[in-house]
Design a protein around this motif. Structure first.
Motif, mmCIF file in Angstrom:
data_model
loop_
_atom_site.group_PDB
_atom_site.id
_atom_site.type_symbol
_atom_site.label_atom_id
_atom_site.label_comp_id
_atom_site.label_asym_id
_atom_site.label_seq_id
_atom_site.Cartn_x
_atom_site.Cartn_y
_atom_site.Cartn_z
ATOM 1 N N LEU A 168 6.379 -9.541 -6.702
ATOM 2 C CA LEU A 168 6.673 -8.138 -6.396
ATOM 3 C C LEU A 168 5.418 -7.467 -5.836
ATOM 4 C CD1 LEU A 168 8.611 -7.394 -9.680
ATOM 5 C CD2 LEU A 168 9.620 -7.392 -7.387
ATOM 6 N N THR A 169 5.570 -6.719 -4.756
ATOM 7 C CA THR A 169 4.431 -5.997 -4.184
ATOM 8 C C THR A 169 4.382 -4.586 -4.757
ATOM 9 O OG1 THR A 169 4.577 -7.257 -2.147
ATOM 10 C CG2 THR A 169 3.407 -5.151 -2.024
ATOM 11 N N ILE A 170 3.211 -4.210 -5.250
ATOM 12 C CA ILE A 170 3.044 -2.857 -5.810
ATOM 13 C C ILE A 170 2.936 -1.844 -4.678
ATOM 14 C CG2 ILE A 170 1.453 -1.335 -7.056
ATOM 15 C CD1 ILE A 170 0.763 -3.542 -8.877
ATOM 16 N N ILE A 171 3.762 -0.801 -4.758
ATOM 17 C CA ILE A 171 3.673 0.298 -3.798
ATOM 18 C C ILE A 171 3.190 1.522 -4.560
ATOM 19 C CG2 ILE A 171 4.989 1.771 -2.227
ATOM 20 C CD1 ILE A 171 5.491 -0.814 -1.222
ATOM 21 N N MET A 191 5.287 2.441 -8.102
ATOM 22 C CA MET A 191 4.447 2.703 -9.268
ATOM 23 C C MET A 191 3.510 3.872 -8.994
ATOM 24 S SD MET A 191 2.523 -0.413 -11.133
ATOM 25 C CE MET A 191 1.532 -0.168 -12.586
ATOM 26 N N ASN A 192 3.272 4.676 -10.009
ATOM 27 C CA ASN A 192 2.371 5.816 -9.913
ATOM 28 C C ASN A 192 0.920 5.343 -9.744
ATOM 29 O OD1 ASN A 192 0.427 7.721 -11.295
ATOM 30 N ND2 ASN A 192 2.265 9.002 -11.223
ATOM 31 N N ALA A 193 0.141 6.064 -8.895
ATOM 32 C CA ALA A 193 -1.250 5.660 -8.609
ATOM 33 C C ALA A 193 -2.071 5.540 -9.895
ATOM 34 C CB ALA A 193 -1.894 6.663 -7.658
ATOM 35 N N ASP A 194 -1.872 6.464 -10.833
ATOM 36 C CA ASP A 194 -2.672 6.420 -12.070
ATOM 37 C C ASP A 194 -2.292 5.220 -12.928
ATOM 38 O OD1 ASP A 194 -3.967 8.693 -11.297
ATOM 39 O OD2 ASP A 194 -2.638 10.051 -12.399
ATOM 40 N N ASP A 195 -1.010 4.862 -12.930
ATOM 41 C CA ASP A 195 -0.598 3.665 -13.686
ATOM 42 C C ASP A 195 -1.164 2.402 -13.043
ATOM 43 O OD1 ASP A 195 0.879 4.766 -15.801
ATOM 44 O OD2 ASP A 195 2.651 5.036 -14.530
ATOM 45 N N ILE A 196 -1.260 2.419 -11.719
ATOM 46 C CA ILE A 196 -1.842 1.256 -11.018
ATOM 47 C C ILE A 196 -3.317 1.137 -11.404
ATOM 48 C CG2 ILE A 196 -2.374 0.224 -8.761
ATOM 49 C CD1 ILE A 196 -0.004 1.778 -7.576
ATOM 50 N N ALA A 197 -4.024 2.268 -11.292
ATOM 51 C CA ALA A 197 -5.469 2.256 -11.573
ATOM 52 C C ALA A 197 -5.739 1.895 -13.033
ATOM 53 C CB ALA A 197 -6.062 3.620 -11.236
ATOM 54 N N ALA A 198 -4.914 2.426 -13.930
ATOM 55 C CA ALA A 198 -5.133 2.186 -15.366
ATOM 56 C C ALA A 198 -5.067 0.697 -15.698
ATOM 57 C CB ALA A 198 -4.105 2.956 -16.185
ATOM 58 N N ALA A 232 -2.690 -1.002 -4.939
ATOM 59 C CA ALA A 232 -1.469 -1.015 -4.131
ATOM 60 C C ALA A 232 -1.535 -2.210 -3.190
ATOM 61 C CB ALA A 232 -1.349 0.276 -3.340
ATOM 62 N N GLY A 233 -0.394 -2.865 -2.989
ATOM 63 C CA GLY A 233 -0.361 -4.038 -2.108
ATOM 64 C C GLY A 233 -0.507 -5.339 -2.879
ATOM 65 N N ALA A 234 -0.972 -5.249 -4.123
ATOM 66 C CA ALA A 234 -1.134 -6.477 -4.922
ATOM 67 C C ALA A 234 0.231 -7.067 -5.235
ATOM 68 C CB ALA A 234 -1.876 -6.166 -6.207
ATOM 69 N N LYS A 235 0.275 -8.381 -5.319
ATOM 70 C CA LYS A 235 1.513 -9.061 -5.739
ATOM 71 C C LYS A 235 1.427 -9.324 -7.233
ATOM 72 C CE LYS A 235 3.469 -10.530 -1.717
ATOM 73 N NZ LYS A 235 4.694 -10.877 -1.198
ATOM 74 N N ARG A 247 4.714 9.259 -14.575
ATOM 75 C CA ARG A 247 3.849 8.329 -15.306
ATOM 76 C C ARG A 247 4.658 7.441 -16.254
ATOM 77 N NH1 ARG A 247 -1.728 8.605 -15.946
ATOM 78 N NH2 ARG A 247 -1.473 6.449 -16.670
ATOM 79 N N GLY A 248 4.296 6.190 -16.275
ATOM 80 C CA GLY A 248 4.945 5.247 -17.192
ATOM 81 C C GLY A 248 6.288 4.734 -16.703
ATOM 82 N N SER A 249 6.727 5.252 -15.554
ATOM 83 C CA SER A 249 8.035 4.853 -15.008
ATOM 84 C C SER A 249 7.804 4.042 -13.741
ATOM 85 C CB SER A 249 8.856 6.096 -14.637
ATOM 86 O OG SER A 249 8.929 6.996 -15.722
ATOM 87 N N VAL A 250 8.472 2.918 -13.621
ATOM 88 C CA VAL A 250 8.412 2.146 -12.380
ATOM 89 C C VAL A 250 9.840 1.885 -11.899
ATOM 90 C CG1 VAL A 250 6.188 1.033 -12.794
ATOM 91 C CG2 VAL A 250 8.266 -0.033 -13.686
#
Ligand code: MGD
Ligand code: MGD
Ligand code: MO
Length: 768
Positions: free
Chosen positions: A719-722, A686-693, A698-701, A728-731
């Motif tokens: 699922l662990t977020i990397i 996942m993109n850092a900005d999508d995570i923050a939004a 990162a690392g969250a399940k 953006r918008g794509s995982v």
């Protein structure tokens, strides 16, 4: 929730997951080390290394991994790290015996991961499911065939049976299977290709008259620009890196279009380049990396075409007007569609800036011979077939067919998936082909269309399908909607898995079930008529011989060809076909292939004696178009969406992709070296900005839920977020673990191909 247990991929509990950025070039010493490691793990260092010397060499066997062709007559070793993994897992010293099945019930085996099942080794003898004990027990080959014959003959209609093929099956076997199934009376041929390059097979014929690539390997030497759209060559077709490195050394531009900056697309060290290996050097591969949004390729292609039309309108000549006038139809409609697209919409849909689209167009304009290669990032969308047609449009505008260095190049998956299609594995066969089958074999084949992969699952769910026979593959793990597909398989009267290795498909079974173990690609085939060889057709339409060199894994194995013949004999006692003769003499099969396909295969048995085989005719290479109007056609796909829009601000598009250590549903390890993932496959890139939004870290399940329209809840937990440089918008995450998220009905209607690269999902928070 007991029903969900079946999806959990038990982690390698003893090893802690690690995630770290991979900065080195792909290939190189890492690849060499991985090759050695897999041979050691499978305890086949001596045997495996010797076999590798025969892989893809004249007189040897074809790599069982991908479908990329071999360089003609080089003295080089023609294998890669992932080919070595495929071979090591086939040549493994580990065995699944009757004692293994006595020790484990099917319910117990279901608790194990796909990786664990794979690591148990080669199947050794035919097994039948015993419902009384919930164990597989040994069965004689005669009894196994008799059971299949009884079930098939008992059906009210031949259309109640589904005959799956996976693309490792050789031409000879696939051809006989297609004849048997048609004499039995159905065109139900679900095939792995239905989930793969079917958009190429169904989309491209409308454009250029053939559903295959038009390029041969030598074209890489003459191309002036190469575009790589939506495929990951360093992992899934590693031998392709050699011509790409050569092309870069010639200084031609290479453009890679991908929502993930795949390592091998950026920097690569050829494991066979002694100097680069010794000096730790590497070659940059792409000159332009296009960080496209998932499904944004349509906007990129249309944007590039728009630039071409703008330049023409400004008085420049950038199109090949002579070619367009002589060879094509539909130009005006295409131009009208492209000119109607506004730049802000194109930029928004592609997720990249206008300047980059213009740079890509400039590269295309300057090149007199352009090659476009593509993979699952193009085909696995709801309008994948039409997206393939847009690639053809772009190429046609500059006459990029029928000249050296130019053309379209689908990078196929399984080593013989293209060949199986050519020799009759087709649920929608042409009437002309059926006429030839009738004339050559003397029976009337069924004329109605049969089921593709998704339709076969629908028929199982509806209760109309009763029998499933899988010639290779791992159907239930490959298809969408895992939970429903498991239910579907469990409703059947009989399931048959013809296989080299134990897999989930043997455990999710019908009331009766058989596992029939086969001689593998790398193993010798000895019959009453002496040593036999098989043939395969690669991604570039070369037909070559494959002769195994190893001893079969067990004395009780049968060849796939014999299994097909004996199923036919047990099912069709009155058959018009002399099945017994084909068991021993594969030249007789090749003679029949030549009779059914004279234009392609005339003189097959003799032509295949050439050390590098022969090339099947591809008419667009001669600028001949086998379309109804005799022209190459510009085809319009209105709008900019390759997937139905979803009106949900939380929506992300999920691509399910392969790691570097898997072959489809076969998991070699839990590592994905080039993406820096170790000991884990339950990942969300996942993109850092999508995570923050989303207020996440990162690392969250987290859990993912499909945004569906059919009222069925689909969810995958744990699922662990990397934090990964996705667009953006794509995982992205791994196939097949995320297949439960894919609705069965979410596929390209032209081809039936599930849209595995564009599942609309939302994150539903921590749920481990
Ligand atoms: N070692 C190994 N080799 C294999 C296989 C294997 O599993 N392992 N499988 C074989 C088979 S059957 C096949 S079909 C091929 C598959 O080979 P590929 O086509 O390379 O398959 P994937 O890994 O599924 O995905 C390809 C790429 O598509 C990108 N992508 C996702 N969505 C989009 C999009 O919307 N646009 C664009 N432009 N790109 C996108 C992903 O980031 C990924 O890099 O490989 C074959 N070879
Ligand atoms: N979500 C998602 N789903 C996908 C995809 C995706 O990208 N995302 N990709 C799709 C694609 S492109 C494909 S091609 C399909 C793949 O679908 P399949 O082809 O059905 O799956 P494989 O994992 O290649 O099959 C592996 C099994 O084949 C058997 N096997 C191996 N070698 C031989 C042999 O020589 N003979 C016989 N008889 N059996 C053998 C072994 O038992 C092994 O367990 O999955 C599709 N599903
Ligand atoms: Mo595939």
């Amino acid at each position: 929730m007991p029903g969900r247990l079946c999806f959990i991929q038990p982690a390698m509990a003893e090893q802690t997951p690690r995630y770290k950025t991979y900065d080195s070039p792909a290939g190189g010493w890492g690849a060499a080390a991985a090759t050695a490691k897999v041979l050691i793990e499978q305890s086949v260092v001596g045997k495996g290394s010797r076999a590798l010397l025969s892989m893809n060499q004249p007189g040897g066997f074809k790599c069982p991994s991908c479908a990329f062709p071999d360089a003609a007559c080089t003295k080089k070793l023609e294998f890669c790290e992932n080919g070595a993994k495929a071979l090591a897992h086939e040549a493994t010293k580990f065995r699944v015996t009757r004692d293994f099945f006595a020790a484990h019930s099917v319910t117990e085996l279901m608790e194990q991961s796909d990786y664990w099942l794979e690591m148990q080794g080669r199947l050794t003898e035919p097994m039948r499911y015993d419902a009384a004990t919930d164990h597989y027990v040994s069965v004689s080959w005669d009894d196994a065939f008799a059971l299949i014959g009884r079930h098939l003959r008992a059906l009210e209609s031949p259309d109640q049976a589904e005959f799956y093929t996976s693309g490792r099956t050789a031409n000879e076997t696939a051809f006989l299977y297609s004849i048997f199934v048609r004499e039995f009376g159905t065109n139900n041929f679900p095939d792995c290709s239905n989930m793969c390059h079917e958009p190429t097979s169904r989309g491209l014929p409308h454009s250029i008259g053939v559903g295959k690539g038009t390029v041969i390997l030598e074209d890489f030497d003459h191309a002036e620009a190469i575009f790589l759209i939506g495929h990951n060559a360093g992992t899934n077709a590693p031998r392709m890196m050699t011509p790409l490195v050569e092309a870069r050394k010639r200084g031609i531009p290479i453009v890679a279009v991908n929502p993930m900056p795949e390592r091998a697309l950026i920097k690569f060290t050829e494991p066979q380049d002694i100097v680069q290996m010794a000096t730790f050097g590497s070659s940059a591969i792409t000159s332009e990396f296009v960080h496209i949004r998932i499904g944004g390729d349509l906007a990129l292609l249309k944007g590039m075409m728009k630039v071409l039309f703008e330049r023409e309108a400004a008085g420049e000549t950038v199109l090949d007007h002579g070619f367009i006038a002589e060879h094509t139809s539909g130009f005006d409609a295409l131009r009208a569609d492209i000119e109607a697209q506004a730049w802000p919409d194109l930029v928004e849909a592609a997720g990249i800036d206008e300047a980059q689209i213009r740079r890509c167009a400039e590269i295309y304009i300057r090149s007199n011979a352009t090659l476009i290669c593509y993979g699952m990032g193009v085909t696995q969308h709801q309008r994948g077939s039409e997206l393939v047609q847009q690639i053809a449009n772009l190429l046609l505008l500059k006459g990029n067919f029928g000249k050296p260095g130019a053309g379209i190049s689908p990078i196929r998956g399984h080593s013989n998936v293209q060949g199986d299609r050519t020799v009759g594995i087709d649920e929608k066969p042409s009437q002309a082909y059926l006429d030839r089958v009738r004339d050559v074999f003397g029976f009337e084949p069924p004329r109605a269309h049969g089921h593709h992969a998704v339709e076969s699952v629908e028929a199982m769910l509806a209760g109309t399908a009763k029998v499933f026979i899988g010639l290779g593959g791992n159907f239930v793990r490959a298809v969408p909607d895992t939970e429903r597909s498991y239910d579907a398989m469990r409703k059947l009267d009989l399931t048959v898995g013809i296989a080299t290795k134990l897999n989930r498909g043997h455990l999710v079974h019908g009331r009766d079930a058989l596992i029939l173990p086969v001689v593998a690609r790398s193993e010798r085939i000895e019959t009453a008529k002496g040593e036999q060889f098989v043939t395969i057709e690669d991604s570039m339409s070369n037909v070559t011989a494959s002769r195994g060199v190893l001893d079969p894994a067990s004395e009780h194995l049968l060849t796939e060809t014999e299994i097909v013949c004996r199923i036919a004999m047990a099912t069709l006692p009155e058959s018009k076909v002399d099945w017994a003769s084909y068991i021993d003499d594969y030249d007789l099969i090749r003679d029949k292939i030549a009779q059914v396909y004279p234009a392609l295969y005339e003189g097959f048995a003799a032509r295949i004696q050439a050390p590098m085989g022969f090339h099947l005719d591809i008419p667009p290479r001669r600028r001949v178009w086998a379309t109804p109007n005799g022209k190459a056609n510009f085809l319009v796909l209105p709008g900019l969406a390759v997937n139905a829009p979803v009106y949900d601000p939380a929506m992300l598009r999920l691509a399910t992709v392969r790691s570097h250590d898997q072959f489809n549903t076969t998991i070699y390890s839990y590592n994905d070296r080039y993406r820096g993932v170790y000991n884990d496959r339950m990942i969300l890139f996942m993109n850092a900005d999508d995570i923050a939004a989303r207020g996440l870290e990162a690392g969250a399940k987290v859990a993912l839920e499909t945004i569906g329209t059919d009222g069925v809840a689909r969810r995958v937990d744990g699922l662990t977020i990397i934090d990964y440089p996705m667009s953006r918008g794509s995982v992205a995450g791994y196939y097949p673990e995320l297949n439960p998220l894919m609705p069965l009905g979410f596929y390209d209607k032209t081809s039936g191909c599930p849209a595995a690269k564009s599942i609309p999902v939302r994150i539903v928070g921590a749920a481990d």
